[in-house]
Design an enzyme around this catalytic site. Structure first.
Site, PDB file in Angstrom:
ATOM      1  N   PHE A 165       0.831  -1.210   0.000  1.00 56.53           N
ATOM      2  CA  PHE A 165       0.000   0.000   0.000  1.00 56.53           C
ATOM      3  C   PHE A 165       0.859   1.251   0.000  1.00 56.53           C
ATOM      4  O   PHE A 165       0.423   2.310   0.424  1.00 56.53           O
ATOM      5  CB  PHE A 165      -0.946  -0.039   1.206  1.00 56.53           C
ATOM      6  CG  PHE A 165      -1.797  -1.282   1.225  1.00 56.53           C
ATOM      7  CD1 PHE A 165      -2.859  -1.401   0.349  1.00 56.53           C
ATOM      8  CD2 PHE A 165      -1.494  -2.339   2.057  1.00 56.53           C
ATOM      9  CE1 PHE A 165      -3.627  -2.546   0.323  1.00 56.53           C
ATOM     10  CE2 PHE A 165      -2.254  -3.500   2.032  1.00 56.53           C
ATOM     11  CZ  PHE A 165      -3.326  -3.605   1.165  1.00 56.53           C
TER      12      PHE A 165
ATOM     13  N   ILE B 283       0.996  -6.744  -6.755  1.00 54.67           N
ATOM     14  CA  ILE B 283       0.906  -6.596  -5.292  1.00 54.67           C
ATOM     15  C   ILE B 283      -0.474  -7.010  -4.792  1.00 54.67           C
ATOM     16  O   ILE B 283      -0.922  -6.573  -3.740  1.00 54.67           O
ATOM     17  CB  ILE B 283       1.278  -5.160  -4.870  1.00 54.67           C
ATOM     18  CG1 ILE B 283       0.410  -4.110  -5.578  1.00 54.67           C
ATOM     19  CG2 ILE B 283       2.747  -4.905  -5.166  1.00 54.67           C
ATOM     20  CD1 ILE B 283       0.696  -2.671  -5.124  1.00 54.67           C
TER      21      ILE B 283
ATOM     22  N   LYS C 153     -13.657  -7.952 -12.772  1.00 52.54           N
ATOM     23  CA  LYS C 153     -13.599  -8.670 -11.495  1.00 52.54           C
ATOM     24  C   LYS C 153     -12.450  -8.148 -10.629  1.00 52.54           C
ATOM     25  O   LYS C 153     -12.649  -7.781  -9.468  1.00 52.54           O
ATOM     26  CB  LYS C 153     -13.408 -10.164 -11.761  1.00 52.54           C
ATOM     27  CG  LYS C 153     -13.535 -11.024 -10.537  1.00 52.54           C
ATOM     28  CD  LYS C 153     -13.291 -12.489 -10.880  1.00 52.54           C
ATOM     29  CE  LYS C 153     -14.500 -13.326 -10.541  1.00 52.54           C
ATOM     30  NZ  LYS C 153     -14.320 -14.721 -10.978  1.00 52.54           N
TER      31      LYS C 153
ATOM     32  N   GLU D 246      -6.001   3.108  -6.539  1.00 50.48           N
ATOM     33  CA  GLU D 246      -6.102   4.024  -5.415  1.00 50.48           C
ATOM     34  C   GLU D 246      -7.419   4.776  -5.278  1.00 50.48           C
ATOM     35  O   GLU D 246      -7.811   5.153  -4.173  1.00 50.48           O
ATOM     36  CB  GLU D 246      -4.921   5.001  -5.450  1.00 50.48           C
ATOM     37  CG  GLU D 246      -3.690   4.314  -4.901  1.00 50.48           C
ATOM     38  CD  GLU D 246      -2.375   4.874  -5.413  1.00 50.48           C
ATOM     39  OE1 GLU D 246      -1.646   5.445  -4.615  1.00 50.48           O
ATOM     40  OE2 GLU D 246      -2.080   4.727  -6.611  1.00 50.48           O
TER      41      GLU D 246
HETATM   42 MO1  MOS Z   1       0.938   3.594  -3.836  1.00 51.59          MO
HETATM   43  S1  MOS Z   1       0.870   4.673  -2.080  1.00 51.59           S
HETATM   44  O1  MOS Z   1       1.639   4.723  -4.905  1.00 51.59           O
HETATM   45  O2  MOS Z   1       1.923   2.295  -3.460  1.00 51.59           O
END
Ligand code: MOS
Length: 765
Positions: A267, A493, A660, A732
């Site tokens: 994050f 990620i 999804k 984000e």
């Molecule tokens: Mo995001 S805060 O740009 O990993």
């Protein structure tokens, strides 16, 4: 030739790495079972400011299994940000501090803040509680942990400054922020604009220190082979780790390989390199064995950054009809005493609504705490809590529906940049979202809606996040069996990078997704930016797309020029590809497969590697995703307990590659936003300068019982300007505005305006 029939993009393909993950076959940084592995444990300072006067390591050194005890007394000398790195010239991805998060390509002279050396154990100076002061390496984890408790450290302690509110007198104006936003932004006449208003609001909003809590803690496994270093690192940015570690250890980046095939959540804290990664590398060098170092959950609170506390004064002025006459947003956040990181909290304010008169200022306060860092939607996330709460307050002051207030201030173009929008679906998001949520059932009067003894409230807020793209490369290989391999350094990620790149490659090559294999998370692959700034899909996707187009062109060229091919003489536009077979559009019986072409040419593989850079034309537009967030809350009037009972987000984010995984990003963002609204806060004990609630028992993140039915959908948005695939990025925007929507719903339910997050029962009683 036109693009092959578009079949995979836009489909809700299951995660292609899903099976590897649920079967445990996906390997994370601490899961590589290397032979002869030693284990490292961090030792951290127990004071927040002062000097180490002595470290007695003798007991630790004699402890069973101990291989090394490294402190500032015997650590190797490392590069510092001031001294510069060992390799400042060799990089092709040099970007400036200003554009590191903006997606703009590099310019001369700048220094990427995410590639600066990360010195550890270089002196006796202590700048914050929990600073690394040593690392103990032993045969087993247990032996290392035990020995780490045996270090006898004495300090000369000074009084730390750790609470921003108590140190506002020392606020300063920073030179620059992380992104290309000046600390101060001004246009028009703010005083005049406020004076011209019929209605004003003027309030200060605060957000607390918050810590990233990915499921997978940060971890590094380091292996040296001669002068070659391999790092298995839980990182969002493998090329950044390679560069930073090279700069810190003063070795060439080519001597370092960084692998992050799977990352258990990131994050922002996993974007920069952290001290423990450097320590793992140093430790492995010293003991001449592979070393594994896992940051404990407790250590995560001091070792990998956090989101700074913010204090934001917002003044808004408007005419009776709701038209804004002035927006002022004055921000204080903190940084550390040894590094500068000033969050760009006011980044969205200048472009969001239509006003001629604007002021945004950023000021910093230096504290004896770790340096804050980026955390999901850095800038927008705290900034839009304050701004969108203030907009709600203004709507009440005007007796205007909060959605209507926003619609009346919809700007025709980006007034700050003076550019047209590449596309902007804020109004459409509010329209569709309000309908879906049942906004018309809301009685605007605070405290007017009830369910038995509970107070019910509905609140809304705007979401926004910029569309970024970074230079990225990719390599694609088409094999003799008609399958394709895609290689790039990129990371996944948890967002679905593997999956959406599979879809892009499948469509660009005209083959089924089952025939595409994507390999990422390794600096051996072509260089890419890290996963951050919501730019992964646009940056990696554009590179993979153009590498596929290059491979396809090679193969088509082979066929068209070959007298033995049924495709001989056909033009590009005369051909189509389906299921890996190229055929004439006029006569589909005239065609052949990739396999046939490769076989006839005795080729095992055809490949292409490309570097894909953002289009200059895109600079003529202001590019952002927009959305509307809707919360319903139920408040217990006797206990002050808030439950979010419904949440809906509606977004315009360009082309959605995979509905999804994209929806999953929105839901994850909303959950994190609910955490921000109601739960998350790290508390500092100013006497000792440490984060008190440094564990998941006391740092509250939402659990299943806290999370209601969440709905999230995208409005149709076709943006021809942002990038060839029309992608805006969805990592984000999901979190932005959520805390404001919840706070606005709480006000609607109770008539109490909470301007200080998180909204805990004590503040409502
Ligand atoms: Mo995001 S805060 O740009 O990993």
């Amino acid at each position: 030739m036109n693009d092959p029939t578009n079949k995979a993009i836009g489909k809700p393909l299951d995660r292609v790495d899903g099976r590897l993950k649920v079967t445990g076959a996906a390997r994370y940084a601490a899961e590589f079972p290397l032979k002869n592995m030693a284990h490292a444990v961090l030792v951290q300072s127990a004071i927040a400011k002062g000097r180490i006067t002595n470290i007695d390591t003798s007991a630790a050194q004699k402890s069973p299994g101990v291989l090394a005890v490294i402190t500032h007394l015997n650590a190797p000398k490392l590069a510092s940000p001031q001294s510069g790195g060992g390799d400042s010239s060799g990089g092709d991805a040099q970007v400036t501090a200003a554009n590191a998060q903006s997606g703009e390509s590099g310019s001369a002279g700048g220094e990427n803040p995410f590639e600066k050396p990360v010195p550890v154990l270089q002196s006796d100076q202590i700048n914050f509680y929990g600073q690394h002061i040593g690392v103990v390496v032993a045969e087993t984890l247990e032996q290392a942990r035990h020995a780490a408790t045996l270090l006898r450290v004495t300090y000369r302690e000074e009084r730390p400054a750790t609470v921003m509110a108590a140190n506002l007198a020392n606020a300063y104006k920073p030179q620059s922020l992380l992104i290309p936003l000046k600390p101060d932004t001004q246009r028009g006449d703010i005083q005049g604009g406020l004076k011209a208003a019929d209605v004003q609001v003027d309030h200060t909003y605060t957000t607390p220190n918050e810590h990233h809590q990915p499921m997978e803690a940060h971890a590094t496994t380091a292996v040296w082979d001669g002068g070659q270093l391999t790092l298995y690192d839980s990182s969002q940015n493998v090329n950044g780790v390679q560069k930073t570690v090279a700069n810190t250890l003063r070795i060439p980046p080519e001597n370092i390989r960084v692998i992050a095939s799977f990352v258990g959540g990131g994050f922002g804290s996993k974007y920069p390199v952290r001290g423990h990664t450097i320590l793992a590398a140093i430790a492995a060098q010293q003991v001449k064995r592979p070393v594994k170092l896992v940051v404990t959950r407790e250590q995560m609170f001091t070792s990998v950054g956090f989101r700074s506390h913010s204090s934001q004064r917002i003044r808004l002025g408007a005419k009776k009809d709701g038209k804004l006459t002035a927006i002022s947003h004055e921000i204080h956040t903190q940084t550390s005493v040894f590094e500068e990181f000033i969050e760009h909290v006011g980044v969205a304010t200048p472009m969001l609504y239509d006003t001629q008169n604007l002021l945004v200022t950023h000021r910093g306060v230096r504290l004896n705490l770790p340096t804050p860092t980026i955390m999901r939607a850095p800038g927008e996330s705290p900034g839009m809590f304050a701004f969108e709460s203030a907009m709600d307050e203004l709507a009440y002051a005007l007796k205007l529906d909060p959605i209507e207030l926003r619609l009346r201030n919809e700007p025709e173009r980006d007034l700050e940049k003076g550019l047209p929008w590449s596309s902007r679906s804020l109004v459409e998001s509010f329209r569709q979202g309000a309908k879906s949520f049942g906004w018309e059932r809301r009685n605007p009067e605070p405290r007017s809606m009830r369910d038995g003894r509970y107070l019910i409230g509905m609140g809304t807020a705007t979401a926004t996040y910029p569309t970024n793209r970074m230079p990225s490369s990719a390599k694609v290989r088409l094999l003799a069996d008609g399958s394709a391999q895609v290689y790039l350094a990129a990371t996944d990620i948890g967002t679905g990078t593997y999956t959406m790149l599979t879809q892009i490659a499948a469509d660009a090559l005209g083959i089924p997704t089952e025939r595409v294999r994507v390999e990422i998370g390794d600096t051996k692959m072509p260089r890419t930016p890290g996963s951050g700034g919501s730019w992964g899909a646009a940056s990696y996707g554009s590179a993979v797309q153009s590498a596929c187009v290059a491979v396809r062109a090679k193969i088509l060229g082979m066929a068209r020029l070959d007298p033995r091919s049924p495709l001989k003489g056909l033009s590009n536009v005369g051909m189509d590809i389906r299921e890996g077979r190229i055929f004439s559009k006029r006569d589909s019986s005239r065609g052949e497969t990739y396999q046939e072409i490769l076989a006839r040419n005795n080729l095992k593989v055809t490949e292409a590697e490309v570097e894909s850079t953002p289009d200059e034309a895109a600079k003529k537009y202001s590019m952002h995703a927009f959305g509307a967030q809707f919360a319903q809350v139920r408040v217990d009037p006797d206990l002050g307990m808030v439950r979010v009972t419904r949440f809906l987000g509606t977004y315009g984010a360009g082309r959605i590659l995979n509905p999804k995984t994209a929806r999953s990003q929105m839901i994850g963002g909303i959950i994190m936003g609910i955490g921000m609204a109601l739960h998350e806060e790290t508390v500092v004990d100013d006497r000792y300068g440490h984060f008190v609630n440094h564990n998941l028992g006391e740092y509250h993140v939402p659990v299943h019982a806290d999370i209601p039915a969440i709905e999230a959908f995208f409005v149709k948005e076709n943006d021809p300007h942002v990038n060839p695939l029309g992608i805006k990025g969805v990592g984000e925007i999901g979190i932005v505005g959520v805390a404001a929507a919840v706070a606005n719903a709480v006000y609607h339910a109770t008539g109490k305006r909470i301007r200080d997050l998180p909204i805990t029962p004590d503040k409502l009683l």
